[in-house]
Write a protein that holds these residues in place. Structure first.
Motif, mmCIF file in Angstrom:
data_model
loop_
_atom_site.group_PDB
_atom_site.id
_atom_site.type_symbol
_atom_site.label_atom_id
_atom_site.label_comp_id
_atom_site.label_asym_id
_atom_site.label_seq_id
_atom_site.Cartn_x
_atom_site.Cartn_y
_atom_site.Cartn_z
ATOM 1 N N ALA A 105 0.823 -1.214 0.000
ATOM 2 C CA ALA A 105 0.000 0.000 0.000
ATOM 3 C C ALA A 105 0.858 1.266 0.000
ATOM 4 C CB ALA A 105 -0.930 -0.005 1.212
ATOM 5 N N ARG A 106 1.938 1.265 0.767
ATOM 6 C CA ARG A 106 2.788 2.459 0.814
ATOM 7 C C ARG A 106 3.430 2.729 -0.549
ATOM 8 N NH1 ARG A 106 3.971 0.733 6.304
ATOM 9 N NH2 ARG A 106 5.774 -0.479 5.592
ATOM 10 N N ARG A 107 3.862 1.678 -1.224
ATOM 11 C CA ARG A 107 4.453 1.849 -2.558
ATOM 12 C C ARG A 107 3.413 2.356 -3.558
ATOM 13 N NH1 ARG A 107 9.211 -1.093 -4.197
ATOM 14 N NH2 ARG A 107 10.382 -1.827 -2.375
ATOM 15 N N VAL A 108 2.198 1.795 -3.485
ATOM 16 C CA VAL A 108 1.150 2.207 -4.414
ATOM 17 C C VAL A 108 0.744 3.649 -4.151
ATOM 18 C CG1 VAL A 108 -1.243 1.800 -5.120
ATOM 19 C CG2 VAL A 108 0.308 -0.139 -4.788
ATOM 20 N N ARG A 109 0.615 4.043 -2.897
ATOM 21 C CA ARG A 109 0.235 5.422 -2.572
ATOM 22 C C ARG A 109 1.280 6.414 -3.071
ATOM 23 N NH1 ARG A 109 -3.388 7.886 0.774
ATOM 24 N NH2 ARG A 109 -4.780 6.576 -0.470
ATOM 25 N N ALA A 110 2.551 6.044 -2.972
ATOM 26 C CA ALA A 110 3.609 6.934 -3.445
ATOM 27 C C ALA A 110 3.501 7.174 -4.950
ATOM 28 C CB ALA A 110 4.980 6.358 -3.101
ATOM 29 N N ALA A 111 3.103 6.143 -5.689
ATOM 30 C CA ALA A 111 3.017 6.262 -7.148
ATOM 31 C C ALA A 111 1.667 6.805 -7.611
ATOM 32 C CB ALA A 111 3.271 4.902 -7.798
ATOM 33 N N LEU A 112 0.601 6.463 -6.869
ATOM 34 C CA LEU A 112 -0.756 6.894 -7.234
ATOM 35 C C LEU A 112 -1.399 7.564 -6.020
ATOM 36 C CD1 LEU A 112 -1.996 3.669 -9.119
ATOM 37 C CD2 LEU A 112 -1.133 5.778 -10.146
ATOM 38 N N PRO A 113 -1.042 8.800 -5.723
ATOM 39 C CA PRO A 113 -1.492 9.442 -4.477
ATOM 40 C C PRO A 113 -3.003 9.622 -4.366
ATOM 41 C CG PRO A 113 -0.333 11.006 -5.902
ATOM 42 C CD PRO A 113 -0.122 9.659 -6.487
ATOM 43 N N ASN A 114 -3.734 9.591 -5.480
ATOM 44 C CA ASN A 114 -5.185 9.789 -5.420
ATOM 45 C C ASN A 114 -5.979 8.489 -5.427
ATOM 46 O OD1 ASN A 114 -5.010 12.655 -5.440
ATOM 47 N ND2 ASN A 114 -4.592 12.591 -7.646
ATOM 48 N N LEU A 115 -5.295 7.342 -5.463
ATOM 49 C CA LEU A 115 -6.005 6.062 -5.481
ATOM 50 C C LEU A 115 -6.587 5.759 -4.102
ATOM 51 C CD1 LEU A 115 -6.616 3.408 -7.118
ATOM 52 C CD2 LEU A 115 -4.597 2.460 -5.984
ATOM 53 N N PRO A 116 -7.888 5.470 -3.992
ATOM 54 C CA PRO A 116 -8.467 5.086 -2.697
ATOM 55 C C PRO A 116 -7.872 3.750 -2.226
ATOM 56 C CG PRO A 116 -10.183 5.645 -4.288
ATOM 57 C CD PRO A 116 -8.910 5.541 -5.056
ATOM 58 N N ILE A 117 -7.440 3.718 -0.965
ATOM 59 C CA ILE A 117 -6.874 2.495 -0.380
ATOM 60 C C ILE A 117 -7.645 2.165 0.895
ATOM 61 C CG2 ILE A 117 -4.821 1.398 0.595
ATOM 62 C CD1 ILE A 117 -3.104 3.134 -1.188
ATOM 63 N N VAL A 118 -8.139 0.938 0.942
ATOM 64 C CA VAL A 118 -8.943 0.455 2.069
ATOM 65 C C VAL A 118 -8.205 -0.706 2.722
ATOM 66 C CG1 VAL A 118 -11.127 -0.611 2.760
ATOM 67 C CG2 VAL A 118 -11.097 1.165 0.976
ATOM 68 N N ASP A 119 -8.154 -0.697 4.041
ATOM 69 C CA ASP A 119 -7.519 -1.778 4.802
ATOM 70 C C ASP A 119 -8.616 -2.609 5.476
ATOM 71 O OD1 ASP A 119 -5.863 -3.431 6.215
ATOM 72 O OD2 ASP A 119 -5.121 -1.896 7.582
ATOM 73 N N TYR A 120 -8.790 -3.841 5.017
ATOM 74 C CA TYR A 120 -9.815 -4.737 5.567
ATOM 75 C C TYR A 120 -9.157 -5.613 6.623
ATOM 76 C CZ TYR A 120 -14.124 -7.591 5.223
ATOM 77 O OH TYR A 120 -15.317 -8.241 5.466
ATOM 78 N N VAL A 121 -9.496 -5.412 7.856
ATOM 79 C CA VAL A 121 -8.967 -6.029 9.081
ATOM 80 C C VAL A 121 -7.885 -5.110 9.657
ATOM 81 C CG1 VAL A 121 -7.962 -8.007 10.264
ATOM 82 C CG2 VAL A 121 -9.370 -8.385 8.209
#
Length: 388
Positions: A105-121
């Protein structure tokens, strides 16, 4: 309605089960207009996910096994993140296994800062390393909590938005609760005692001798009983070898059906700390909880911030279930506490009364399925990001 593209990353069996139900619920909510990519196991693949690699590549526990496979794990983290970034989905849902999924998730957020990220659990930020909650705000938009006290913990710890979507066990109460015949068996002689020494070799090796000794103490206190020990194939050899030394040999059973059948007929339980204590609690089985860790791990107790290690106690907000840790986990202590809840009396009645409150505390507002609530929260998070 255009097709929604959702990336999902699960790292072990329990996450795979949650992911599969979430995929089904998202398709139902979006009239089948959802495409999936990412990492999952057999259950998610059965729902249409083509996993980037076998989930067994990353389902590793313990410091030494992780170190041994570290180069491969790091490569899998890179590959997963790069594939998601290249695909540019509408959302990323990471499912449990934070050592792997949060790095993705941290790598994806760095590359795509506007992508919604949800943490299930939720990681256990309320018990261990609470600073993680605030740190998660940098790469998680919403946490889907399985335990009802977690949203308040995230508010207190200044973490990301957290929504209680329900524990998957509340969908299985029909399997956990006894029918009239099983209810009569709970009150019949000899009492049935269900014994659960854990699902990991380390747990089994540390607890089996004490559990066997506790049953010997129980026999002296209450007389004859039947002990049933549900276990799993990967620890069967250890369990059988250690149980052979018990003065009260248990009946060893396999599979979830056999385990739940034992729960429905059990008078009481003796269990290692873990999800199984919540299963027993929802089944209405009074229990004694126990746990032992290595001497190195024991030093971490000074950093743990919760008043109990048992999930039912945390949900109830009280130590309704007796628990014995480390040096307090002895045959004498376990056996005496077990005798108190096998016999009719104040201790048994008080625990049964506490367990009866779990349904209300864990219920969802509309009594809907946890997976449907999770899907709704994912779609709300996507919509909220889109409106910014």
């Amino acid at each position: 309605m255009s097709a929604l593209r959702v990336a999902l990353v699960a790292g072990e069996h329990s996450g795979d089960q949650l992911g599969a139900k979430l995929m089904r619920a998202l398709r139902e909510a979006r009239a089948d207009e959802v495409a999936f990519l990412g990492v999952g196991g057999e259950a998610m693949e059965a729902e249409g996910l083509e996993s980037l690699f076998p989930i067994s590549d990353i389902a590793v526990m313990g410091i030494l096994p992780v170190l041994a496979r570290l180069p491969k794990l790091l490569a899998r983290i890179r590959k997963t993140a790069e594939t998601i970034v290249a695909a540019r989905p509408d959302a990323l849902v990471i499912i449990d296994s934070p050592d792997f999924t949060h790095r993705v998730a941290r790598r994806v957020r760095a590359a795509l800062p506007n992508l919604p990220i949800v943490d299930y659990v939720s990681p256990s930020v309320w018990a261990w390393r609470p600073g993680r909650a605030k740190a998660m705000r940098a790469y998680v938009d919403c946490v889907l909590a399985l335990l009802p006290f977690e949203p308040e913990a995230y508010r207190r710890l200044n973490g990301p938005r957290c929504v209680y979507v329900g524990h998957p066990l509340i969908e299985r109460l029909g399997e956990l609760r006894p029918n009239p015949e099983e209810t009569r068996r709970r009150a019949a002689l000899p009492p049935l005692i269900v014994v659960l020494p854990g699902s990991r070799r380390s747990e089994v090796s540390r607890l089996m001798a004490d559990f066997g000794g506790a049953l010997a103490v129980l026999r002296q206190s209450v007389g004859p009983f039947t002990a049933v020990l549900p276990t799993l194939p990967h620890v069967e050899g250890d369990v059988r070898a250690l149980a052979a030394r018990w003065p009260e040999p248990p009946k060893i059973v396999f599979g979830e059906d056999a385990k739940y059948a034992a729960f429905r007929a059990a008078r009481a339980g003796l269990a290692a700390s873990g999800t199984v204590t919540l299963e027993l609690a929802l089944a209405g089985v009074p229990m004694v909880g126990a746990y032992k860790v290595s001497l190195v791990e024991e030093q971490l107790k000074y950093l743990i911030k919760v008043p109990s290690i048992l999930l039912p106690n945390l949900i109830l907000g009280e130590r309704a279930i007796p628990e014995f840790l480390q040096r307090d986990c002895t045959p004498a202590a376990l056996g005496a506490a077990l005798a108190d809840i096998v016999r009719d009396g104040a201790a048994r009645s008080a625990q049964l009364d506490a367990l009866s409150r779990l349904d209300r505390l864990m219920a969802l507002p509309d009594r809907g399925a946890p997976s449907a609530h999770a899907a709704g929260a994912v779609l709300e998070t996507i919509a909220a990001r889109a409106s910014l």
